[in-house]
Motif scaffolding. Sequence first.
Motif, PDB file in Angstrom:
ATOM      1  N   GLY A 145       0.787  -1.233   0.000  1.00  0.00           N
ATOM      2  CA  GLY A 145       0.000   0.000   0.000  1.00  0.00           C
ATOM      3  C   GLY A 145       0.815   1.277   0.000  1.00  0.00           C
ATOM      4  O   GLY A 145       0.250   2.366  -0.088  1.00  0.00           O
ATOM      5  N   GLY A 146       2.152   1.164   0.120  1.00  0.00           N
ATOM      6  CA  GLY A 146       3.001   2.348   0.012  1.00  0.00           C
ATOM      7  C   GLY A 146       3.839   2.682   1.228  1.00  0.00           C
ATOM      8  O   GLY A 146       4.768   3.489   1.134  1.00  0.00           O
ATOM      9  N   VAL A 147       3.552   2.093   2.381  1.00  0.00           N
ATOM     10  CA  VAL A 147       4.317   2.381   3.594  1.00  0.00           C
ATOM     11  C   VAL A 147       5.700   1.726   3.519  1.00  0.00           C
ATOM     12  O   VAL A 147       5.855   0.634   2.971  1.00  0.00           O
ATOM     13  CB  VAL A 147       3.580   1.866   4.848  1.00  0.00           C
ATOM     14  CG1 VAL A 147       4.473   1.897   6.080  1.00  0.00           C
ATOM     15  CG2 VAL A 147       2.325   2.688   5.090  1.00  0.00           C
ATOM     16  N   THR A 148       6.702   2.400   4.062  1.00  0.00           N
ATOM     17  CA  THR A 148       8.023   1.812   4.223  1.00  0.00           C
ATOM     18  C   THR A 148       8.455   1.929   5.677  1.00  0.00           C
ATOM     19  O   THR A 148       8.405   3.013   6.257  1.00  0.00           O
ATOM     20  CB  THR A 148       9.085   2.510   3.347  1.00  0.00           C
ATOM     21  OG1 THR A 148       8.672   2.497   1.983  1.00  0.00           O
ATOM     22  CG2 THR A 148      10.435   1.813   3.467  1.00  0.00           C
ATOM     23  N   LEU A 149       8.852   0.798   6.257  1.00  0.00           N
ATOM     24  CA  LEU A 149       9.417   0.778   7.604  1.00  0.00           C
ATOM     25  C   LEU A 149      10.892   0.445   7.515  1.00  0.00           C
ATOM     26  O   LEU A 149      11.309  -0.351   6.675  1.00  0.00           O
ATOM     27  CB  LEU A 149       8.724  -0.266   8.490  1.00  0.00           C
ATOM     28  CG  LEU A 149       7.221  -0.114   8.721  1.00  0.00           C
ATOM     29  CD1 LEU A 149       6.742  -1.208   9.663  1.00  0.00           C
ATOM     30  CD2 LEU A 149       6.881   1.256   9.276  1.00  0.00           C
ATOM     31  N   LYS A 150      11.684   1.056   8.390  1.00  0.00           N
ATOM     32  CA  LYS A 150      13.118   0.750   8.448  1.00  0.00           C
ATOM     33  C   LYS A 150      13.437   0.117   9.798  1.00  0.00           C
ATOM     34  O   LYS A 150      13.101   0.672  10.845  1.00  0.00           O
ATOM     35  CB  LYS A 150      13.957   2.002   8.241  1.00  0.00           C
ATOM     36  CG  LYS A 150      15.441   1.696   8.014  1.00  0.00           C
ATOM     37  CD  LYS A 150      16.155   2.871   7.372  1.00  0.00           C
ATOM     38  CE  LYS A 150      17.538   2.469   6.885  1.00  0.00           C
ATOM     39  NZ  LYS A 150      18.205   3.569   6.154  1.00  0.00           N
ATOM     40  N   VAL A 151      14.074  -1.037   9.750  1.00  0.00           N
ATOM     41  CA  VAL A 151      14.410  -1.765  10.976  1.00  0.00           C
ATOM     42  C   VAL A 151      15.583  -1.091  11.676  1.00  0.00           C
ATOM     43  O   VAL A 151      16.628  -0.842  11.063  1.00  0.00           O
ATOM     44  CB  VAL A 151      14.765  -3.230  10.653  1.00  0.00           C
ATOM     45  CG1 VAL A 151      15.287  -3.945  11.892  1.00  0.00           C
ATOM     46  CG2 VAL A 151      13.558  -3.952  10.076  1.00  0.00           C
ATOM     47  N   ASP A 152      15.393  -0.809  12.977  1.00  0.00           N
ATOM     48  CA  ASP A 152      16.500  -0.256  13.761  1.00  0.00           C
ATOM     49  C   ASP A 152      17.345  -1.361  14.365  1.00  0.00           C
ATOM     50  O   ASP A 152      18.558  -1.242  14.470  1.00  0.00           O
ATOM     51  CB  ASP A 152      15.960   0.643  14.879  1.00  0.00           C
ATOM     52  CG  ASP A 152      17.082   1.238  15.717  1.00  0.00           C
ATOM     53  OD1 ASP A 152      17.740   2.179  15.237  1.00  0.00           O
ATOM     54  OD2 ASP A 152      17.328   0.735  16.835  1.00  0.00           O
ATOM     55  N   GLY A 153      16.705  -2.457  14.781  1.00  0.00           N
ATOM     56  CA  GLY A 153      17.454  -3.558  15.375  1.00  0.00           C
ATOM     57  C   GLY A 153      16.551  -4.460  16.193  1.00  0.00           C
ATOM     58  O   GLY A 153      15.322  -4.347  16.155  1.00  0.00           O
ATOM     59  N   GLN A 154      17.168  -5.365  16.934  1.00  0.00           N
ATOM     60  CA  GLN A 154      16.402  -6.280  17.767  1.00  0.00           C
ATOM     61  C   GLN A 154      15.751  -5.549  18.936  1.00  0.00           C
ATOM     62  O   GLN A 154      16.279  -4.551  19.444  1.00  0.00           O
ATOM     63  CB  GLN A 154      17.299  -7.389  18.315  1.00  0.00           C
ATOM     64  CG  GLN A 154      17.692  -8.408  17.280  1.00  0.00           C
ATOM     65  CD  GLN A 154      18.398  -9.611  17.902  1.00  0.00           C
ATOM     66  OE1 GLN A 154      18.688  -9.645  19.086  1.00  0.00           O
ATOM     67  NE2 GLN A 154      18.674 -10.612  17.074  1.00  0.00           N
ATOM     68  N   ASN A 155      14.589  -6.044  19.334  1.00  0.00           N
ATOM     69  CA  ASN A 155      13.883  -5.521  20.497  1.00  0.00           C
ATOM     70  C   ASN A 155      14.281  -6.383  21.693  1.00  0.00           C
ATOM     71  O   ASN A 155      13.863  -7.530  21.803  1.00  0.00           O
ATOM     72  CB  ASN A 155      12.373  -5.585  20.268  1.00  0.00           C
ATOM     73  CG  ASN A 155      11.608  -4.781  21.296  1.00  0.00           C
ATOM     74  OD1 ASN A 155      12.184  -4.166  22.180  1.00  0.00           O
ATOM     75  ND2 ASN A 155      10.294  -4.787  21.172  1.00  0.00           N
ATOM     76  N   LYS A 156      15.097  -5.864  22.556  1.00  0.00           N
ATOM     77  CA  LYS A 156      15.583  -6.645  23.687  1.00  0.00           C
ATOM     78  C   LYS A 156      14.452  -6.892  24.687  1.00  0.00           C
ATOM     79  O   LYS A 156      13.756  -5.964  25.096  1.00  0.00           O
ATOM     80  CB  LYS A 156      16.738  -5.921  24.378  1.00  0.00           C
ATOM     81  CG  LYS A 156      17.974  -5.776  23.500  1.00  0.00           C
ATOM     82  CD  LYS A 156      19.091  -5.058  24.235  1.00  0.00           C
ATOM     83  CE  LYS A 156      20.313  -4.905  23.341  1.00  0.00           C
ATOM     84  NZ  LYS A 156      21.414  -4.172  24.037  1.00  0.00           N
ATOM     85  N   PRO A 157      14.238  -8.153  25.074  1.00  0.00           N
ATOM     86  CA  PRO A 157      13.164  -8.459  26.023  1.00  0.00           C
ATOM     87  C   PRO A 157      13.453  -7.894  27.403  1.00  0.00           C
ATOM     88  O   PRO A 157      14.609  -7.870  27.845  1.00  0.00           O
ATOM     89  CB  PRO A 157      13.138  -9.989  26.045  1.00  0.00           C
ATOM     90  CG  PRO A 157      14.509 -10.398  25.626  1.00  0.00           C
ATOM     91  CD  PRO A 157      14.974  -9.352  24.651  1.00  0.00           C
ATOM     92  N   CYS A 158      12.413  -7.420  28.083  1.00  0.00           N
ATOM     93  CA  CYS A 158      12.582  -6.834  29.407  1.00  0.00           C
ATOM     94  C   CYS A 158      11.559  -7.424  30.382  1.00  0.00           C
ATOM     95  O   CYS A 158      10.589  -8.060  29.984  1.00  0.00           O
ATOM     96  CB  CYS A 158      12.425  -5.313  29.343  1.00  0.00           C
ATOM     97  SG  CYS A 158      10.750  -4.780  28.906  1.00  0.00           S
TER      98      CYS A 158
END
Length: 208
Positions: free
Chosen positions: A135-148
Motif C-alpha cells: 500500500g506504500g508504507v516503508t518501515l526501516k528496521v533499527d534492530g532487535q527488540n531486547k526483552p525486558c
Amino acid sequence: MQEANLELFPTAESAVDIVPGRKLTARAAALYAAPHDHFETRAVEELHLGFDGIAGDFHGGTTRRSGGREPWYPRGTEMRNERQLSLVAADELAIVAQRMGLAEVRPEWIGANLVVEGVPHLSMLPAGSLMFFKGGVTLKVDGQNKPCRFAGQSIAEHVGAADISATALLFPKEAKRLRGLVAWVEKPGTITVGEEISVRVPEQWIYR
C-alpha cells in the motif's frame, strides 16, 4: 593532508566477511495499536502511520525519553524515537512460550504492533533492513527488540502465574533474540491486515 595507504584496503576487505543483500516476501498477518497510556496493544484492521509512528500510540512520537537501554544518557534524556513500532513473528513467540512452560505468548501482551509472516528468523534481520508494504508504507528496521521484565510481567499477569516476579524475569532470559524487532516509519501511509510486504535485506559485514 596525509595520504591514505591504498595497499591496506585489499587486505582489510579480504579480512571482512561480506554477505550480499537479498529480497524476501512477507505478509502483515496481524496488526495492533496501543492506547496512549499503556504499552499493551489491541488488534486493529489498519494502522495509520505518520513520520511520528502510529497516531496516539503509546510508542508514537518523533522523539522519546531514554531508559535502561541507553545507559550512555541520563535516564529521561530526549532522543530520536527509533522504536515507533514493534514487530514480532508467531513462530518465535511459540518458541518463547515453550521455553517458559506456557501455552502461548500473545503479541498484544508484549506491546507488538505487527506480526510478520514469511520471514525466517525475523528477529535476526539486520538493522537497516527495509520493509516495503504494497500500500506504500516503508518501515526501516533499527534492530532487535531486547526483552525486558516489564513485558515479562505483562505475560505473567495474563497467564495467572503463581509467581509473577519469577515469570517476569524468565522472559528476558528465554526470549533473547526471539522478541522481534523495532522499526521506524521511513514513508508514511496506511497498513492493512494481510498486506504483502517486500523485505530488502542490505549487504552485511562484520566489522572486526
